[in-house]
Design a protein around this motif. Structure first.
Motif, PDB file in Angstrom:
ATOM      1  N   GLU A 135       0.090  60.351  32.227  1.00 48.95           N
ATOM      2  CA  GLU A 135       0.279  61.185  31.527  1.00 48.95           C
ATOM      3  C   GLU A 135       1.502  61.810  31.129  1.00 48.95           C
ATOM      4  O   GLU A 135       2.023  61.996  30.156  1.00 48.95           O
ATOM      5  CB  GLU A 135      -1.147  62.174  31.517  1.00 48.95           C
ATOM      6  N   SER A 138       3.907  59.148  29.967  1.00 48.02           N
ATOM      7  CA  SER A 138       4.163  58.839  28.789  1.00 48.02           C
ATOM      8  C   SER A 138       4.464  60.067  27.965  1.00 48.02           C
ATOM      9  O   SER A 138       5.041  59.960  26.857  1.00 48.02           O
ATOM     10  CB  SER A 138       2.774  58.221  28.285  1.00 48.02           C
ATOM     11  N   SER A 139       4.097  61.307  28.438  1.00 49.44           N
ATOM     12  CA  SER A 139       4.652  62.416  27.473  1.00 49.44           C
ATOM     13  C   SER A 139       6.091  62.771  27.315  1.00 49.44           C
ATOM     14  O   SER A 139       6.739  62.983  26.571  1.00 49.44           O
ATOM     15  CB  SER A 139       3.831  63.674  27.708  1.00 49.44           C
ATOM     16  N   ARG A 141       8.135  60.408  27.616  1.00 50.95           N
ATOM     17  CA  ARG A 141       8.574  59.019  26.877  1.00 50.95           C
ATOM     18  C   ARG A 141       8.564  59.695  25.287  1.00 50.95           C
ATOM     19  O   ARG A 141       9.584  59.461  24.492  1.00 50.95           O
ATOM     20  CB  ARG A 141       8.184  57.765  26.817  1.00 50.95           C
ATOM     21  N   ASP A 142       7.327  59.908  24.962  1.00 52.33           N
ATOM     22  CA  ASP A 142       7.130  60.315  23.536  1.00 52.33           C
ATOM     23  C   ASP A 142       7.826  61.218  23.143  1.00 52.33           C
ATOM     24  O   ASP A 142       8.108  61.375  22.093  1.00 52.33           O
ATOM     25  CB  ASP A 142       5.605  60.726  23.425  1.00 52.33           C
ATOM     26  N   ASP A 145      11.471  59.704  22.578  1.00 53.82           N
ATOM     27  CA  ASP A 145      11.467  58.946  21.591  1.00 53.82           C
ATOM     28  C   ASP A 145      11.075  59.535  20.146  1.00 53.82           C
ATOM     29  O   ASP A 145      11.772  59.054  19.184  1.00 53.82           O
ATOM     30  CB  ASP A 145      10.212  57.702  21.678  1.00 53.82           C
ATOM     31  N   GLY A 146      10.181  60.543  20.226  1.00 51.38           N
ATOM     32  CA  GLY A 146       9.978  61.174  18.946  1.00 51.38           C
ATOM     33  C   GLY A 146      11.188  62.098  18.519  1.00 51.38           C
ATOM     34  O   GLY A 146      10.878  62.701  17.386  1.00 51.38           O
ATOM     35  N   TYR A 244       5.820  71.032  26.340  1.00 55.16           N
ATOM     36  CA  TYR A 244       5.404  69.618  25.903  1.00 55.16           C
ATOM     37  C   TYR A 244       4.378  68.799  26.851  1.00 55.16           C
ATOM     38  O   TYR A 244       3.186  68.505  26.660  1.00 55.16           O
ATOM     39  CB  TYR A 244       6.263  68.865  25.055  1.00 55.16           C
ATOM     40  N   ARG A 248       0.322  68.798  26.536  1.00 53.88           N
ATOM     41  CA  ARG A 248      -0.345  67.643  26.264  1.00 53.88           C
ATOM     42  C   ARG A 248      -1.186  66.981  27.861  1.00 53.88           C
ATOM     43  O   ARG A 248      -2.190  66.621  27.613  1.00 53.88           O
ATOM     44  CB  ARG A 248       0.812  66.683  25.893  1.00 53.88           C
TER      45      ARG A 248
END
Ligand code: 4AD
Ligand code: MG
Length: 429
Positions: A135, A138-139, A141-142, A145-146, A244, A248
């Motif tokens: 988790e 992936s947070s 990367r997000d 990327d975001g 973040y 998250r």
């Protein structure tokens, strides 16, 4: 029959289904027998009544050992009150009866568990940690990327040292001597000049002969680099990033935190702004509690704990003495002798999870620093080119994944934060 997983059962109440998995535990009380099945997505209580599954199967049940692999078929039932499901078994197919499993449900010593890491990973606690690590990744990367960052991964084989020469892993590259990367930063400085906002995420290596709860020999690091950011923009970015990741993970992984018995109230306040202390301010706090601390030195782990325990949020310590920092750190022209870098110290005594700052962008100062640090100008020819062709202020940082996972999960040691840790004194399995 469609393949289903334990995590899907809430949508399959009253249906007849088959599951594949491993025996976690067995229990029997005369007319009824229980199998706790795990399939990686969860655990399920499978109930065997002789009248439903027949006498042969009822007998077969007794062969089952911990970690035997099986297929079970039956009807999904919901617990009348709790949000739990069970399977009323009608068929059992044994794929393999497992040998006597070395890890039982009792306590084992750490050395034994590390020696059996490949099996230890199946435990509820390890599964929860691996899911939280996933988790967090992936947070990460997000988050980037975001925000329009481009992933530009750095090489693992490197001809030069980024973080000092004392902990370099030397290796052979055909006829040349090479090193395993300590950090992708220098390469991110080059790609930042091409793309503006970049990051790399990969394994890094430090040949550190230290057996502490926060040192790995091989660890994963995420390293953003941003063109025209100064050291303060860099702290803003790190602050938003850490908030973040933590918030998250808290939101998406309540079950895993419960399995780890993590006191999540300690993570709830992890929201910006984070306190920012000049090295001198932090040193004052440390001196009061550690009389052995020498002003000008780097902070030891206990020193970091002394400062960070004063706050319920992570803290930035910035402007460390330039003399104890890497060659690439920019010295502050308005605060002579101090570097425009910052570390982020996590709460609860977890210490440094981020190191970073503003890079030296003046060619002649940089060349002088390279020389002072006993490094070869030739190795850094390409790096110095970045100061020859459109030099630009720029900043970035590196966050260590394993230290972050240890902190978020509340673990006593980084050894449980990665599936197969490489530690000083342990490289098996
Ligand atoms: O502070 P470090 O050495 O900084 C750098 O490598 C910079 N080049 C990063 C950058 O600016 N792009 O390492 C950054 C982080 C540390 O704060 C820590 O979280 C982690 O990497 N780290 C380790 N984690 C586990 N084991 C080790 N031996 C580690 N060394 C550093
Ligand atoms: Mg550091």
């Amino acid at each position: 029959m469609a393949r289903v997983w334990i995590e899907d059962l809430k949508n399959l109440v009253d249906q007849t289904i088959s599951l594949k998995g491993w025996v976690y535990n067995v229990r029997s009380s005369g007319k009824v027998k229980f199998l706790e099945l795990r399939d990686g997505t969860g655990h399920l209580n499978c109930v065997f009544f002789e009248k439903d599954c027949g006498p042969d199967l009822f007998l077969q049940f007794d062969q089952l050992t911990q970690e035997s692999s099986v297929t079970v078929t039956g009807t999904v039932r919901k617990h009348p009150k709790r949000d739990e499901y069970e399977l009323g078994v009608t068929e059992l197919n044994i794929l393999q009866i497992a040998n006597q499993y070395p890890i039982s449900h009792k306590e084992h010593g750490t050395d034994f568990l590390m020696e059996n890491r490949h099996l230890w990973l199946r435990s509820k606690r390890q599964v929860a940690i691996m899911r939280i690590r996933h988790e967090i990744i992936s947070s990460i990367r997000d988050f980037f990327d975001g925000r329009g960052f481009t992933l530009t991964d750095a090489p693992v084989f490197t001809p030069s040292a980024c973080e000092g020469t004392t902990n370099l892993f030397e290796t052979q590259y055909f006829d040349e001597k090479m090193y395993l990367s300590q950090s992708g930063q220098l390469y991110m400085e080059a790609t930042a000049a091409a793309l503006g906002k970049v990051y790399c995420f990969g394994p890094t290596f430090r040949a550190e002969k230290s057996k502490t709860r926060r040192h790995l020999i091989e660890f994963w690091m995420v390293e953003p680099e941003v063109a025209f950011n100064d050291m303060y923009d860099n702290m803003d970015l790190a602050e938003q990033f850490v908030e973040y990741i933590v918030q998250r993970t808290l939101k998406n992984r309540p079950q895993e935190f419960a399995a780890l018995e993590r006191d999540v109230t300690k993570l709830a306040p992890i929201k910006g702004p984070f306190p920012r202390l000049h090295y001198n301010e932090a040193a004052e706090i440390i001196k009061k509690e550690n009389p052995d601390f020498i002003y000008g030195d780097d902070f030891g782990a206990p020193d970091e704990t002394i400062v960070s325990n004063k706050f319920e949020k992570p803290i930035f310590v910035h402007h460390y003495p330039a003399a104890i920092k890497a060659f690439y750190m920019k010295e502050d022209p308005t605060d002579k002798g101090f570097a425009m870098g910052s570390d982020l110290l996590a709460t609860e005594g977890y210490g440094e999870i981020i190191g970073g700052g503003q890079r030296e962008d003046n060619l002649s100062i940089l060349e002088k620093k390279i020389q002072e640090h006993g490094l070869s100008q030739e190795d850094f020819r390409w790096y110095n080119d970045l100061r020859r062709y459109g030099s630009f202020p720029h900043s970035g940082f590196g966050l260590g994944i394993e230290r972050t996972v240890a902190w978020v999960c509340g673990l006593p040691h980084v050894r449980e934060t990665i599936a197969f840790p490489r530690l000083y004194g342990r490289s098996y399995p």
